[in-house]
Write an enzyme that holds these catalytic residues in place. Sequence first.
Site, PDB file in Angstrom:
ATOM      1  N   ALA A  76       0.838  -0.995   0.118  1.00  0.00           N
ATOM      2  CA  ALA A  76       0.220   0.554   0.051  1.00  0.00           C
ATOM      3  C   ALA A  76       0.992   1.164  -0.287  1.00  0.00           C
ATOM      4  O   ALA A  76       1.928   1.352   1.023  1.00  0.00           O
ATOM      5  CB  ALA A  76      -0.824  -0.303   1.041  1.00  0.00           C
ATOM      6  N   TYR A 143       8.202  10.685  -5.147  1.00  0.00           N
ATOM      7  CA  TYR A 143       8.024   8.762  -4.755  1.00  0.00           C
ATOM      8  C   TYR A 143       9.362   8.329  -4.038  1.00  0.00           C
ATOM      9  O   TYR A 143       9.346   7.449  -3.271  1.00  0.00           O
ATOM     10  CB  TYR A 143       7.712   9.051  -6.077  1.00  0.00           C
ATOM     11  CG  TYR A 143       7.861   7.230  -6.667  1.00  0.00           C
ATOM     12  CD1 TYR A 143       6.650   6.763  -5.747  1.00  0.00           C
ATOM     13  CD2 TYR A 143       8.509   6.264  -7.010  1.00  0.00           C
ATOM     14  CE1 TYR A 143       6.229   4.622  -5.574  1.00  0.00           C
ATOM     15  CE2 TYR A 143       8.185   5.005  -7.344  1.00  0.00           C
ATOM     16  CZ  TYR A 143       7.341   4.599  -6.290  1.00  0.00           C
ATOM     17  OH  TYR A 143       6.847   2.810  -6.457  1.00  0.00           O
TER      18      TYR A 143
HETATM   19  N1  LIG Z   1       4.460  -0.607 -11.065  1.00  0.00           N
HETATM   20  C1  LIG Z   1       5.543  -1.019 -10.325  1.00  0.00           C
HETATM   21  O1  LIG Z   1       6.007  -0.266 -11.351  1.00  0.00           O
HETATM   22  C2  LIG Z   1       5.867  -0.106  -9.209  1.00  0.00           C
HETATM   23  C3  LIG Z   1       8.013  -0.342  -9.260  1.00  0.00           C
HETATM   24  C4  LIG Z   1       8.119  -0.090  -8.460  1.00  0.00           C
HETATM   25  C5  LIG Z   1       7.311   0.124  -6.693  1.00  0.00           C
HETATM   26  N2  LIG Z   1       5.861  -0.423  -6.987  1.00  0.00           N
HETATM   27  C6  LIG Z   1       5.492  -0.076  -5.724  1.00  0.00           C
HETATM   28  O2  LIG Z   1       5.105  -1.036  -5.380  1.00  0.00           O
HETATM   29  C7  LIG Z   1       3.694  -1.508  -4.484  1.00  0.00           C
HETATM   30  C8  LIG Z   1       2.318  -1.516  -5.309  1.00  0.00           C
HETATM   31  O3  LIG Z   1       2.049  -0.778  -6.093  1.00  0.00           O
HETATM   32  P1  LIG Z   1       0.700  -0.736  -7.745  1.00  0.00           P
HETATM   33  O4  LIG Z   1       1.793  -0.669  -9.091  1.00  0.00           O
HETATM   34  O5  LIG Z   1       0.128  -2.154  -7.500  1.00  0.00           O
HETATM   35  O6  LIG Z   1       0.496   0.320  -7.175  1.00  0.00           O
HETATM   36  P2  LIG Z   1      -1.648   0.481  -6.953  1.00  0.00           P
HETATM   37  O7  LIG Z   1      -1.638   2.114  -6.512  1.00  0.00           O
HETATM   38  O8  LIG Z   1      -1.807  -0.464  -8.276  1.00  0.00           O
HETATM   39  O9  LIG Z   1      -1.303  -0.641  -6.000  1.00  0.00           O
HETATM   40  C9  LIG Z   1      -1.741   0.549  -4.662  1.00  0.00           C
HETATM   41  C10 LIG Z   1      -2.591  -0.196  -3.292  1.00  0.00           C
HETATM   42  O10 LIG Z   1      -2.536   0.892  -2.227  1.00  0.00           O
HETATM   43  C11 LIG Z   1      -3.837   0.946  -1.567  1.00  0.00           C
HETATM   44  N3  LIG Z   1      -3.447   1.744  -0.922  1.00  0.00           N
HETATM   45  C12 LIG Z   1      -2.716   2.730  -0.445  1.00  0.00           C
HETATM   46  N4  LIG Z   1      -3.067   3.169   0.222  1.00  0.00           N
HETATM   47  C13 LIG Z   1      -3.049   2.842   1.465  1.00  0.00           C
HETATM   48  C14 LIG Z   1      -3.705   3.475   2.266  1.00  0.00           C
HETATM   49  N5  LIG Z   1      -3.591   4.448   3.108  1.00  0.00           N
HETATM   50  N6  LIG Z   1      -4.181   1.828   2.976  1.00  0.00           N
HETATM   51  C15 LIG Z   1      -4.770   1.316   3.170  1.00  0.00           C
HETATM   52  N7  LIG Z   1      -4.387   0.904   1.240  1.00  0.00           N
HETATM   53  C16 LIG Z   1      -3.948   1.868   1.008  1.00  0.00           C
HETATM   54  C17 LIG Z   1      -4.440   1.527  -3.151  1.00  0.00           C
HETATM   55  O11 LIG Z   1      -6.038   1.237  -3.091  1.00  0.00           O
HETATM   56  C18 LIG Z   1      -3.916  -0.066  -3.625  1.00  0.00           C
HETATM   57  O12 LIG Z   1      -5.150  -0.571  -4.124  1.00  0.00           O
HETATM   58  C19 LIG Z   1       3.324   0.554  -4.013  1.00  0.00           C
HETATM   59  O13 LIG Z   1       4.571   0.641  -3.071  1.00  0.00           O
HETATM   60  C20 LIG Z   1       4.866   0.808  -5.369  1.00  0.00           C
HETATM   61  O14 LIG Z   1       5.592   1.386  -4.466  1.00  0.00           O
HETATM   62  C21 LIG Z   1       5.461  -0.206  -8.049  1.00  0.00           C
END
Ligand SMILES: NC(=O)c1ccc[n+]([C@@H]2O[C@H](COP(=O)([O-])OP(=O)(O)OC[C@H]3O[C@@H](n4cnc5c(N)ncnc54)[C@H](O)[C@@H]3O)[C@@H](O)[C@H]2O)c1
Length: 330
Positions: A76, A143
């Site tokens: 999250a 970020y």
């Molecule tokens: N997508 C990428 O390419 C990528 C790359 C590197 C790192 N990440 C990391 O991976 C993780 C997931 O990314 P993603 O692409 O699945 O993003 P996403 O936005 O699809 O998933 C994040 C989830 O967290 C929930 N969320 C956010 N804040 C919250 C809170 N305060 N309380 C409860 N739930 C909360 C959102 O509703 C969402 O379902 C993140 O931490 C991101 O930084 C993603």
Amino acid sequence: MARKVLVTGGCGYIGSHTVAELQRQGYDVVVFDNLVKGHHAAVTGAPVIVGDLLIPADVQAVFRAHPDISGVIHFAAYIEVGESMEQPGKYFQNNVQGCVNLLDGMDAAGVRHLVFSSTCAVYGTPQHVPVTEQESLKPESVYGVSKLMAEQVLGWYDRIKGIRHTALRYFNASGSSFDGRIGDAYKPASRLVPRLIEYLLGQRTDFVIYGDDYPTPDGTCIRDYIHVDDLATSHIAALNYLWGGGESMAFNLGTGAGSSNKEIVQMVREITGLDFKVAVGQRRPGDATRIWADNSRARQVLGWSPRYGLREILETDWQWHSTHPHGFDD
Ligand SMILES: NC(=O)c1ccc[n+]([C@@H]2O[C@H](COP(=O)([O-])OP(=O)(O)OC[C@H]3O[C@@H](n4cnc5c(N)ncnc54)[C@H](O)[C@@H]3O)[C@@H](O)[C@H]2O)c1
């Protein structure tokens, strides 16, 4: 008895694929998500507790309701680099304070193992490719800094509270599930492949490659695209590493190979059978020329290796987006 794993952000893109993999491997899963970006429909067969990491009572309630949680996977967070430069407070709060609240909830409940979603953005523009975990940490966005700060918070909770963690530094997460059930439903699409597919589906008027005069073979930037199902298995390997007594550590998760923007466009033409034009714009400030991972630490220590390449990524993404042009229905 199956171990129970709490997945924060489990209704999001990478979280929902990891929940599905945990279920496939027989784990008991509890999801915690505020549904600000995630979708309830992305999770089937596991309880979804709707709550917010920024509300400590919400976090405490999860551990009270599930006293048998033996590990946490923490997805999250907010994820948009551009937005983080306009609303820094939003990112520091959610990505750092949210992590602190989770750790305090874990500490009170006696849970000692956490797998954390970090990012290659902690390296900024790396001096060397492939990028190892020894690369200097110089994030270039709020970020990236928020993720690095969360890693540092985790380090202190290990020293003071004995909560061990792995920080999984993903390169470019991409692809969708092979059964076509879940995929990247994040709106507005921010990643390259979903943006390109939205263009092909007529949902945006153009698709721009930013710069074709980089010092690479075809002039466009090179990134390491890793299939989301490969990321999913890495989290389970990381949990098992911690449960087996492994010390806190960071791991780069990429395929170890890079693909250029033009290579992606060409493979999308092949897979979709569509011929289309793309626009070329100015370079964006801060875009590194080429980044790909040295994943040897994850291979050696976690016993993990990626199974998929660019073709599977683009095929599964095309399958998901063309059958779910507006994402989930909820
Ligand atoms: N997508 C990428 O390419 C990528 C790359 C590197 C790192 N990440 C990391 O991976 C993780 C997931 O990314 P993603 O692409 O699945 O993003 P996403 O936005 O699809 O998933 C994040 C989830 O967290 C929930 N969320 C956010 N804040 C919250 C809170 N305060 N309380 C409860 N739930 C909360 C959102 O509703 C969402 O379902 C993140 O931490 C991101 O930084 C993603």
